[in-house]
Design a protein around this motif. Structure first.
Motif, PDB file in Angstrom:
ATOM      1  N   VAL A  93      23.044  79.897  -9.991  1.00  0.00           N
ATOM      2  CA  VAL A  93      24.093  78.893  -9.790  1.00  0.00           C
ATOM      3  C   VAL A  93      24.929  79.331  -8.581  1.00  0.00           C
ATOM      4  O   VAL A  93      25.932  80.044  -8.734  1.00  0.00           O
ATOM      5  N   PRO A  94      24.538  78.961  -7.372  1.00  0.00           N
ATOM      6  CA  PRO A  94      25.235  79.444  -6.170  1.00  0.00           C
ATOM      7  C   PRO A  94      26.733  79.158  -6.159  1.00  0.00           C
ATOM      8  O   PRO A  94      27.514  79.953  -5.621  1.00  0.00           O
ATOM      9  N   ARG A  95      27.164  78.060  -6.770  1.00  0.00           N
ATOM     10  CA  ARG A  95      28.583  77.702  -6.758  1.00  0.00           C
ATOM     11  C   ARG A  95      29.450  78.705  -7.522  1.00  0.00           C
ATOM     12  O   ARG A  95      30.668  78.746  -7.335  1.00  0.00           O
ATOM     13  N   ALA A  96      28.824  79.499  -8.384  1.00  0.00           N
ATOM     14  CA  ALA A  96      29.588  80.480  -9.158  1.00  0.00           C
ATOM     15  C   ALA A  96      29.873  81.749  -8.362  1.00  0.00           C
ATOM     16  O   ALA A  96      30.713  82.563  -8.759  1.00  0.00           O
ATOM     17  N   MET A  97      29.199  81.914  -7.222  1.00  0.00           N
ATOM     18  CA  MET A  97      29.255  83.182  -6.496  1.00  0.00           C
ATOM     19  C   MET A  97      30.652  83.499  -5.956  1.00  0.00           C
ATOM     20  O   MET A  97      31.115  84.647  -6.022  1.00  0.00           O
ATOM     21  N   HIS A  98      31.344  82.504  -5.406  1.00  0.00           N
ATOM     22  CA  HIS A  98      32.647  82.759  -4.763  1.00  0.00           C
ATOM     23  C   HIS A  98      33.644  83.359  -5.746  1.00  0.00           C
ATOM     24  O   HIS A  98      34.290  84.383  -5.447  1.00  0.00           O
ATOM     25  N   ASN A  99      33.781  82.755  -6.908  1.00  0.00           N
ATOM     26  CA  ASN A  99      34.775  83.234  -7.868  1.00  0.00           C
ATOM     27  C   ASN A  99      34.398  84.598  -8.443  1.00  0.00           C
ATOM     28  O   ASN A  99      35.280  85.420  -8.737  1.00  0.00           O
ATOM     29  N   LEU A 100      33.103  84.861  -8.582  1.00  0.00           N
ATOM     30  CA  LEU A 100      32.682  86.183  -9.049  1.00  0.00           C
ATOM     31  C   LEU A 100      32.946  87.244  -7.978  1.00  0.00           C
ATOM     32  O   LEU A 100      33.309  88.379  -8.291  1.00  0.00           O
ATOM     33  N   SER A 101      32.784  86.858  -6.715  1.00  0.00           N
ATOM     34  CA  SER A 101      33.107  87.778  -5.628  1.00  0.00           C
ATOM     35  C   SER A 101      34.599  88.094  -5.617  1.00  0.00           C
ATOM     36  O   SER A 101      34.998  89.251  -5.435  1.00  0.00           O
ATOM     37  N   GLN A 102      35.423  87.074  -5.840  1.00  0.00           N
ATOM     38  CA  GLN A 102      36.867  87.283  -5.915  1.00  0.00           C
ATOM     39  C   GLN A 102      37.228  88.178  -7.101  1.00  0.00           C
ATOM     40  O   GLN A 102      38.102  89.040  -7.001  1.00  0.00           O
ATOM     41  N   LEU A 103      36.552  87.978  -8.219  1.00  0.00           N
ATOM     42  CA  LEU A 103      36.778  88.815  -9.401  1.00  0.00           C
ATOM     43  C   LEU A 103      36.515  90.281  -9.063  1.00  0.00           C
ATOM     44  O   LEU A 103      37.324  91.161  -9.392  1.00  0.00           O
ATOM     45  N   SER A 104      35.374  90.550  -8.426  1.00  0.00           N
ATOM     46  CA  SER A 104      34.999  91.918  -8.109  1.00  0.00           C
ATOM     47  C   SER A 104      35.994  92.571  -7.151  1.00  0.00           C
ATOM     48  O   SER A 104      36.414  93.717  -7.350  1.00  0.00           O
ATOM     49  N   GLN A 105      36.395  91.845  -6.127  1.00  0.00           N
ATOM     50  CA  GLN A 105      37.287  92.413  -5.124  1.00  0.00           C
ATOM     51  C   GLN A 105      38.708  92.589  -5.647  1.00  0.00           C
ATOM     52  O   GLN A 105      39.346  93.622  -5.426  1.00  0.00           O
ATOM     53  N   LYS A 106      39.198  91.568  -6.357  1.00  0.00           N
ATOM     54  CA  LYS A 106      40.596  91.574  -6.776  1.00  0.00           C
ATOM     55  C   LYS A 106      40.852  92.488  -7.960  1.00  0.00           C
ATOM     56  O   LYS A 106      41.886  93.178  -8.022  1.00  0.00           O
ATOM     57  N   SER A 152      30.069  80.595 -21.394  1.00  0.00           N
ATOM     58  CA  SER A 152      29.383  79.441 -20.826  1.00  0.00           C
ATOM     59  C   SER A 152      29.539  79.429 -19.310  1.00  0.00           C
ATOM     60  O   SER A 152      30.579  79.814 -18.770  1.00  0.00           O
ATOM     61  N   THR A 153      28.496  79.010 -18.624  1.00  0.00           N
ATOM     62  CA  THR A 153      28.537  78.950 -17.165  1.00  0.00           C
ATOM     63  C   THR A 153      29.396  77.767 -16.720  1.00  0.00           C
ATOM     64  O   THR A 153      29.175  76.635 -17.145  1.00  0.00           O
ATOM     65  N   ASP A 154      30.369  78.061 -15.877  1.00  0.00           N
ATOM     66  CA  ASP A 154      31.239  77.024 -15.308  1.00  0.00           C
ATOM     67  C   ASP A 154      31.619  77.471 -13.899  1.00  0.00           C
ATOM     68  O   ASP A 154      32.440  78.377 -13.739  1.00  0.00           O
ATOM     69  N   PRO A 155      31.028  76.860 -12.863  1.00  0.00           N
ATOM     70  CA  PRO A 155      31.328  77.278 -11.489  1.00  0.00           C
ATOM     71  C   PRO A 155      32.799  77.144 -11.115  1.00  0.00           C
ATOM     72  O   PRO A 155      33.256  77.771 -10.159  1.00  0.00           O
ATOM     73  N   ARG A 156      33.546  76.347 -11.878  1.00  0.00           N
ATOM     74  CA  ARG A 156      34.969  76.154 -11.576  1.00  0.00           C
ATOM     75  C   ARG A 156      35.835  77.247 -12.185  1.00  0.00           C
ATOM     76  O   ARG A 156      37.028  77.329 -11.861  1.00  0.00           O
ATOM     77  N   ARG A 157      35.282  78.095 -13.040  1.00  0.00           N
ATOM     78  CA  ARG A 157      36.081  79.151 -13.654  1.00  0.00           C
ATOM     79  C   ARG A 157      36.543  80.129 -12.585  1.00  0.00           C
ATOM     80  O   ARG A 157      35.753  80.662 -11.825  1.00  0.00           O
ATOM     81  N   THR A 158      37.847  80.367 -12.514  1.00  0.00           N
ATOM     82  CA  THR A 158      38.412  81.179 -11.446  1.00  0.00           C
ATOM     83  C   THR A 158      38.269  82.674 -11.737  1.00  0.00           C
ATOM     84  O   THR A 158      38.016  83.092 -12.875  1.00  0.00           O
ATOM     85  N   ALA A 159      38.491  83.476 -10.689  1.00  0.00           N
ATOM     86  CA  ALA A 159      38.460  84.931 -10.843  1.00  0.00           C
ATOM     87  C   ALA A 159      39.501  85.386 -11.855  1.00  0.00           C
ATOM     88  O   ALA A 159      39.251  86.297 -12.655  1.00  0.00           O
ATOM     89  N   ASP A 160      40.671  84.763 -11.843  1.00  0.00           N
ATOM     90  CA  ASP A 160      41.728  85.134 -12.774  1.00  0.00           C
ATOM     91  C   ASP A 160      41.333  84.829 -14.224  1.00  0.00           C
ATOM     92  O   ASP A 160      41.616  85.618 -15.135  1.00  0.00           O
ATOM     93  N   GLU A 161      40.664  83.706 -14.422  1.00  0.00           N
ATOM     94  CA  GLU A 161      40.216  83.360 -15.780  1.00  0.00           C
ATOM     95  C   GLU A 161      39.170  84.350 -16.274  1.00  0.00           C
ATOM     96  O   GLU A 161      39.203  84.784 -17.436  1.00  0.00           O
ATOM     97  N   TYR A 162      38.209  84.697 -15.412  1.00  0.00           N
ATOM     98  CA  TYR A 162      37.232  85.724 -15.778  1.00  0.00           C
ATOM     99  C   TYR A 162      37.937  87.033 -16.139  1.00  0.00           C
ATOM    100  O   TYR A 162      37.589  87.696 -17.117  1.00  0.00           O
ATOM    101  N   ALA A 163      38.930  87.406 -15.326  1.00  0.00           N
ATOM    102  CA  ALA A 163      39.603  88.694 -15.515  1.00  0.00           C
ATOM    103  C   ALA A 163      40.342  88.760 -16.844  1.00  0.00           C
ATOM    104  O   ALA A 163      40.292  89.785 -17.540  1.00  0.00           O
ATOM    105  N   VAL A 164      41.034  87.691 -17.208  1.00  0.00           N
ATOM    106  CA  VAL A 164      41.754  87.664 -18.481  1.00  0.00           C
ATOM    107  C   VAL A 164      40.775  87.810 -19.647  1.00  0.00           C
ATOM    108  O   VAL A 164      40.994  88.594 -20.584  1.00  0.00           O
ATOM    109  N   TRP A 165      39.690  87.063 -19.594  1.00  0.00           N
ATOM    110  CA  TRP A 165      38.665  87.110 -20.652  1.00  0.00           C
ATOM    111  C   TRP A 165      38.052  88.510 -20.748  1.00  0.00           C
ATOM    112  O   TRP A 165      37.945  89.091 -21.833  1.00  0.00           O
TER     113      TRP A 165
END
Length: 260
Positions: free
Chosen positions: A66-79, A29-42
């Motif tokens: 959903v522009p608000r989701a971009m920051h955490n996805l960028s962090q996911l990719s980099q980290k 589910s789309t959630d702009p508040r989901r952090t890079a760490d949460e994405y990574a664990v999943w």
């Protein structure tokens, strides 16, 4: 390998590609508040379950409305993948198509990517209908140019509006009503709602596509995509092809063309 991410208003779909071959896909589910760490664990759990090595992923590309989701996805990719996030439509993965409308910058990323993928897979004039939170119907000409389209409320939004506005109406499942397809006289409140929502929506898309074809004035194929495309497939003869992963395939194609 490539990790392609299509973020819609309701769901985000992640897919793993080797070149243009899709290896696996997952939905969340789309959630702009989901952090890079949460994405990574999943993601790490899913990759491990299917015996994929996270370190083999060299590029990550995203298309999002959903522009608000971009920051955490960028962090996911980099980290977690040690890669700068590729954003569809920006260098080095520009559209590479003509956007022939009055406000080209307002075209949604998903619709642009669908245009690229549809033209790559099919010759001639195309109508691409994408069933999501909103239903979009787009005209792609034989040169691969985006020429405009239609935005309509998605079927879930239509049902939500009906239930929320009418206190006595129950929530019903979005599915093909029971009985023969020509039976549109419901005998219960629930069946009447299902008939109205499902067959009403079929009539909506058939009517809009027929009007669009008349305006185009040339033979035109209709390509359906999106999570709900399979719901209508087989209950209308309006579709020439159903490709549920058109957007993800377009993202993979953009990376391939960029030589990354």
């Amino acid at each position: 390998m490539l990790l392609a991410i299509d973020v819609g208003n309701t769901n985000a779909v992640f897919a793993l590609y080797d070149g243009l071959e899709q290896l696996s896909r997952w939905r969340i589910s789309t959630d702009p508040r989901r952090t890079a760490d949460e994405y990574a664990v999943w993601l790490d759990q899913l990759l491990t379950m299917q015996n994929f090595d996270r370190k083999a992923i060299k590029n990550v590309i995203v298309s999002t409305v959903v522009p608000r989701a971009m920051h955490n996805l960028s962090q996911l990719s980099q980290k977690y993948f040690d890669a700068d996030l590729l954003i569809a439509g920006r260098a080095p993965v520009e559209w590479g198509i003509t956007v022939d409308v009055e406000e080209p910058s307002s075209l949604g990323a998903d619709r642009a990517v669908n245009t690229i993928a549809a033209h790559h897979r099919h010759a001639g004039d195309l109508i691409v209908i994408d069933f999501g939170t909103a239903t979009t119907i787009d005209f792609v000409d034989y040169n691969g140019a985006y020429k405009g389209g239609i935005i309509a409320p998605g079927i879930n939004i239509s049902l939500d509006a009906l239930v929320n506005a009418a206190a006595k109406l129950p929530r019903v499942a979005i599915e093909v009503p029971e009985g023969e397809s020509h039976n549109v006289i419901g005998r219960t409140t629930e069946s009447q709602m299902q008939i109205g929502v499902f067959w009403g929506y079929v009539s909506l898309i058939e009517g809009l596509i027929e009007r669009m074809k008349q305006q185009i004035g040339r033979p035109t194929k209709v390509i359906a995509t999106g999570g709900l495309a399979v719901l209508f497939d087989g209950h209308s003869d309006i579709f020439d092809a159903v490709e549920t992963d058109l957007t993800l395939g377009g993202l993979a194609l953009m990376v391939h063309r960029a030589g990354l």
